[in-house]
Scaffold this active site. Structure first.
Site, mmCIF file in Angstrom:
data_model
loop_
_atom_site.group_PDB
_atom_site.id
_atom_site.type_symbol
_atom_site.label_atom_id
_atom_site.label_comp_id
_atom_site.label_asym_id
_atom_site.label_seq_id
_atom_site.Cartn_x
_atom_site.Cartn_y
_atom_site.Cartn_z
ATOM 1 N N TYR A 192 0.835 -1.207 0.000
ATOM 2 C CA TYR A 192 0.000 0.000 0.000
ATOM 3 C C TYR A 192 0.863 1.248 0.000
ATOM 4 O O TYR A 192 2.059 1.204 0.263
ATOM 5 C CB TYR A 192 -0.948 -0.004 1.204
ATOM 6 C CG TYR A 192 -0.298 0.366 2.525
ATOM 7 C CD1 TYR A 192 -0.486 1.630 3.078
ATOM 8 C CD2 TYR A 192 0.498 -0.542 3.227
ATOM 9 C CE1 TYR A 192 0.098 1.972 4.290
ATOM 10 C CE2 TYR A 192 1.084 -0.211 4.436
ATOM 11 C CZ TYR A 192 0.872 1.055 4.966
ATOM 12 O OH TYR A 192 1.464 1.395 6.159
ATOM 13 N N GLU A 229 12.211 2.181 14.122
ATOM 14 C CA GLU A 229 11.333 3.253 13.651
ATOM 15 C C GLU A 229 10.092 3.296 14.517
ATOM 16 O O GLU A 229 9.905 2.471 15.417
ATOM 17 C CB GLU A 229 10.962 3.028 12.183
ATOM 18 C CG GLU A 229 10.340 1.678 11.901
ATOM 19 C CD GLU A 229 10.260 1.357 10.414
ATOM 20 O OE1 GLU A 229 10.367 2.280 9.589
ATOM 21 O OE2 GLU A 229 10.086 0.168 10.089
ATOM 22 N N LEU A 255 11.367 1.071 6.932
ATOM 23 C CA LEU A 255 10.726 1.547 5.715
ATOM 24 C C LEU A 255 11.513 2.725 5.154
ATOM 25 O O LEU A 255 11.938 3.614 5.904
ATOM 26 C CB LEU A 255 9.288 1.976 6.016
ATOM 27 C CG LEU A 255 8.485 2.422 4.789
ATOM 28 C CD1 LEU A 255 8.215 1.247 3.862
ATOM 29 C CD2 LEU A 255 7.177 3.071 5.222
ATOM 30 N N LYS A 267 6.587 -2.034 1.763
ATOM 31 C CA LYS A 267 5.421 -1.439 2.451
ATOM 32 C C LYS A 267 4.200 -2.357 2.294
ATOM 33 O O LYS A 267 3.300 -2.096 1.500
ATOM 34 C CB LYS A 267 5.144 -0.039 1.912
ATOM 35 C CG LYS A 267 4.240 0.794 2.824
ATOM 36 C CD LYS A 267 4.200 2.232 2.354
ATOM 37 C CE LYS A 267 3.245 3.077 3.183
ATOM 38 N NZ LYS A 267 3.739 3.305 4.566
#
Length: 286
Positions: free
Chosen positions: A33, A182, A206, A150
């Site tokens: 996505y 993260e 990411l 992702k």
């Protein structure tokens, strides 16, 4: 009035939109996505999101549902049809519907599923959180190893946000082998003696589109940047901390695990980077 959404070539009222129960996104989380922000009716960093989508699809050996030009046209059409001034466009691609459940990938002639919808967020860039700053907690990072893709496998990040909520915080930073990877849906940074410190790119985090833009703007503003892991203890002793994401832009962090960062208020580096990012992104929006 219901939203107009996009499903496999059709613009539909949201209550009429359906996807098969055999879709691999539903059964296997076999999908990727992107979320593109909208400010002033225009798309922020669309090219970056399209490029990362192509990379995610390639890494999973998944066919692209259309080219970037068509994808941009769909985004713009949804923004217009839904009257989005400030908000987001969510896009999801799955490996499609092979007609039954099977761990093996379906044949190449199974078309991917493409779904998009909008979310209206008036005043998105003027969030009061930017003035208050976020409080975060730390949690173990137990996600799968390919965080650079992702994917729609968001159960643990969702659990992390609920852990933060239960602790009276806004978000969680994930920690692996003693270092911050993260946030649950964002990249993490600290500032010490004027230097911005953030984890280097790898399969462990990411590759944030907002991250790339913010680091570029920081370099252009002659700010020092160091890409390396940092610990929670180092973060608690920092002068500032902040996160970046497509939906929150640059957002100050003022507390980690109950310890105030710096003065306990949003710092000058985060504030300035937020200003620069919003100004530059609006100027280049499509």
């Amino acid at each position: 009035m219901s939203r107009i959404v996009y499903v496999n070539g059709a613009y539909l009222p949201e209550e009429e939109a359906t996807v098969s129960i055999f879709d691999r996104g539903f059964l296997m989380a076999d999908g990727v996505y992107e979320v593109t922000s909208v400010l002033g009716g225009k798309l922020i960093d669309f090219a970056g999101h399209a490029a990362r989508l192509a990379r995610s699809l390639s890494e999973l050996q998944m066919a692209a549902p259309c080219d970037d030009e068509e994808l941009l046209a769909i985004h713009r059409e949804l923004v217009e049809r839904n009257g989005i001034e400030d908000g987001m466009v969510y896009l999801q691609v799955t490996r499609g519907n092979p007609g039954d459940r099977d761990f093996a990938f379906p044949a190449d002639d199974v078309a991917p599923t493409l779904v998009l919808f909008t979310q209206s967020k008036p005043g998105m860039a003027e969030s009061p959180l930017a003035e208050r700053g976020l409080k975060v907690i730390s949690i173990p990072d137990v996600r799968w190893g390919r965080r650079d893709i992702k994917t729609v496998q968001l159960l643990y990040p969702s659990m992390g946000k609920m852990m933060a909520k239960a602790a009276g915080a806004d978000d969680a930073w994930m920690v692996e082998e003693g270092a911050v990877t993260e946030g649950t849906s964002n990249n993490a940074y600290i500032v010490k003696d004027g230097t911005i410190i953030t984890r280097h790119l790898s399969e462990e985090i990411l590759h944030g589109i907002t991250r790339a833009a913010v680091l570029r703007f920081a370099a252009e503003a002659q700010m020092q940047v160091e890409e390396r892991p940092f610990t929670i203890e180092e973060a608690q002793a920092a002068d500032e901390a902040f996160i970046t994401s497509a939906s929150m832009f640059v957002m100050p962090v003022v507390e980690i695990d109950g310890a105030a960062i710096g003065t306990g208020t949003p710092g000058p580096v985060a504030r300035r980077l937020r200003e620069i990012y919003l100004e530059e992104s609006r100027a280049k929006a499509v």
